[in-house]
Design an enzyme around this catalytic site. Structure first.
Site, PDB file in Angstrom:
ATOM      1  CG  HIS A  15      18.930-106.504 110.880  1.00 26.20           C
ATOM      2  ND1 HIS A  15      19.319-107.590 111.288  1.00 26.20           N
ATOM      3  CD2 HIS A  15      20.043-105.713 110.470  1.00 26.20           C
ATOM      4  CE1 HIS A  15      20.859-107.915 111.391  1.00 26.20           C
ATOM      5  NE2 HIS A  15      21.247-106.595 110.842  1.00 26.20           N
ATOM      6  CB  SER A  20      27.405-104.770 113.406  1.00 22.67           C
ATOM      7  OG  SER A  20      27.532-104.671 111.823  1.00 22.67           O
ATOM      8  CB  CYS A  53      24.882 -98.236 116.790  1.00 17.50           C
ATOM      9  SG  CYS A  53      24.249 -99.803 116.630  1.00 17.50           S
ATOM     10  CD  GLU A  60      16.745-100.756 108.948  1.00 15.01           C
ATOM     11  OE1 GLU A  60      17.836-100.666 109.055  1.00 15.01           O
ATOM     12  OE2 GLU A  60      15.950 -99.648 109.016  1.00 15.01           O
ATOM     13  CB  CYS A 116      17.668-101.046 116.416  1.00  8.39           C
ATOM     14  SG  CYS A 116      18.179 -99.375 116.979  1.00  8.39           S
ATOM     15  CB  THR A 134      18.022 -97.070 110.209  1.00  8.97           C
ATOM     16  OG1 THR A 134      18.490 -98.245 110.436  1.00  8.97           O
ATOM     17  CG2 THR A 134      16.650 -96.966 110.898  1.00  8.97           C
ATOM     18  CG  HIS A 169      24.230-108.134 109.111  1.00 10.15           C
ATOM     19  ND1 HIS A 169      23.500-106.982 108.307  1.00 10.15           N
ATOM     20  CD2 HIS A 169      23.236-109.075 109.058  1.00 10.15           C
ATOM     21  CE1 HIS A 169      22.279-107.829 107.764  1.00 10.15           C
ATOM     22  NE2 HIS A 169      22.201-108.736 108.201  1.00 10.15           N
ATOM     23  CB  SER A 175      23.164-101.662 105.388  1.00  7.35           C
ATOM     24  OG  SER A 175      22.915-100.575 104.556  1.00  7.35           O
TER      25      SER A 175
HETATM   26  S1  SF4 Z   1      19.119 -98.499 113.608  1.00  2.00           S
HETATM   27 FE1  SF4 Z   1      20.706 -99.919 113.158  1.00  2.00          FE
HETATM   28  S2  SF4 Z   1      22.684 -98.687 113.106  1.00  2.00           S
HETATM   29 FE2  SF4 Z   1      21.222 -97.376 113.938  1.00  2.00          FE
HETATM   30  S3  SF4 Z   1      21.266 -97.282 116.274  1.00  2.00           S
HETATM   31 FE3  SF4 Z   1      19.965 -98.973 115.715  1.00  2.00          FE
HETATM   32  S4  SF4 Z   1      20.933-100.982 115.178  1.00  2.00           S
HETATM   33 FE4  SF4 Z   1      22.447 -99.286 115.386  1.00  2.00          FE
END
Ligand code: SF4
Length: 316
Positions: free
Chosen positions: A79, A273, A17, A131, A101, A170, A46, A229
């Site tokens: 996280h 990930s 992502c 997270e 993120c 998330t 992860h 997760s």
């Molecule tokens: S919250 Fe986590 S899974 Fe969603 S875009 Fe951000 S890093 Fe990626």
């Protein structure tokens, strides 16, 4: 010997992502800018393959800030971290880069805003996940109440049922979270929440793609790590939506071929990930044993990209 035919449904979207992509870029750019070693608090994302690759380039992974020397840069993982962590780094006058993120940072801001407005916070998440620790750590200890299941909602003790808000991790299951939110709303009708849960676009899209293919697959393999997760949720979503064999695999070598005996279709996806190179490795392992026909199951097109922080964009 002729190979048996196999239809391989490939989920789209799958794998990396925008938040993971950005976090990995931050570590790579930090290594370029400051040279090795660069310290990273917690696995940047992860995935062992990703972490081992960065370690080989000079990243040093530690669990606590105290394990980092003052004279080397440190990066905080995607996280997110409790507020106390950057505060401690600043006190020690360390150079640090926050690779949280932006979609996790958004949840941090939401939690702070609700608290500033006098609302007590409830977090829907998994105890012990970094997270969850990071988001709960945006407010003083004990201020955020954690619920993990609809059953937890019945026992949660709040200060004032009229002054409550919730945020979520998330990477949760969309359907399981909807049940927990419904339980919260039933017990605390005044509770304030996000317009849409905080579950991110990447988690949502990967789960939707799995739902679309779960029923037509004899087996579903999710490429991802056991501590990821969102990868584990994809396995659960596959099983709940009708796939009788839904499993996590880290690498092709983890595939249990005996369990797949007699299948004629398999679905493959990857957690946010997990790099595409590992998906290709798994596809190649199937090609070696079966006459594979690939069909893509596309439920969304993603074009999200996050900028790297300014400290790394500036010339050294
Ligand atoms: S919250 Fe986590 S899974 Fe969603 S875009 Fe951000 S890093 Fe990626």
């Amino acid at each position: 010997m002729t190979k048996p035919p196999l239809t391989l449904y490939l989920a789209a979207p799958r794998g990396f992502c925008a938040g993971v992509d950005r976090a990995i870029k931050i570590v790579e750019m930090a290594l370029e800018k400051w040279g090795a070693p660069v310290y990273v608090r917690h696995e940047i994302v992860h995935n062992k393959f990703v972490v081992d690759g960065l370690r080989a380039k000079g990243a040093v992974f530690v669990e606590e800030l105290e394990d980092c020397p003052e004279d080397r840069p440190v990066i905080f993982s995607a996280h997110g971290v409790p507020k106390a962590v950057p505060a401690a780094a600043a006190r020690r006058q360390m150079v640090y880069v926050d690779a949280t993120c932006p979609l996790v940072s958004k949840v941090h801001i939401e939690a702070q805003r609700h608290s500033d407005n006098g609302l007590q916070m409830i977090m829907i998440g998994h105890a012990g996940h970094p997270e969850t620790i990071g988001t709960m750590g945006q407010l003083p200890e004990g201020e955020v109440l954690l619920v993990e299941t609809p059953a937890d909602v019945a026992h949660v003790e709040v200060r004032d049922p009229e002054k409550l808000a919730y945020v979520t991790q998330t990477t949760l299951s969309i359907d399981d979270t909807a049940e927990i939110v419904a339980a919260l709303r039933a017990r605390f009708p005044a509770i304030v929440g996000p317009h849409k849960e905080d579950i991110c676009y990447a988690t949502t899209n990967r789960q939707e793609a799995v739902k679309a293919m779960a029923q037509k697959c004899d087996a579903l393999l999710v490429v991802g790590a056991p501590n990821s997760s969102n990868s584990r949720r994809l396995v659960e979503v596959g099983a709940k939506n009708g796939c009788r064999y839904s499993q996590l695999v880290q690498r092709a070598e983890n595939i249990d071929w005996r369990a797949l005996d007699g299948i004629s279709s398999v679905g493959i996806t990857a957690g946010a990930s997990a790099p595409e190179v590992l998906v290709n490795e798994v596809i190649d392992a199937f090609r070696a044993r079966y006459d594979v026909t690939i069909e893509t199951v596309e439920t969304a097109v993603e074009n999200v990209e996050f900028k790297v922080p300014r400290v790394l964009r500036e010339p050294a």
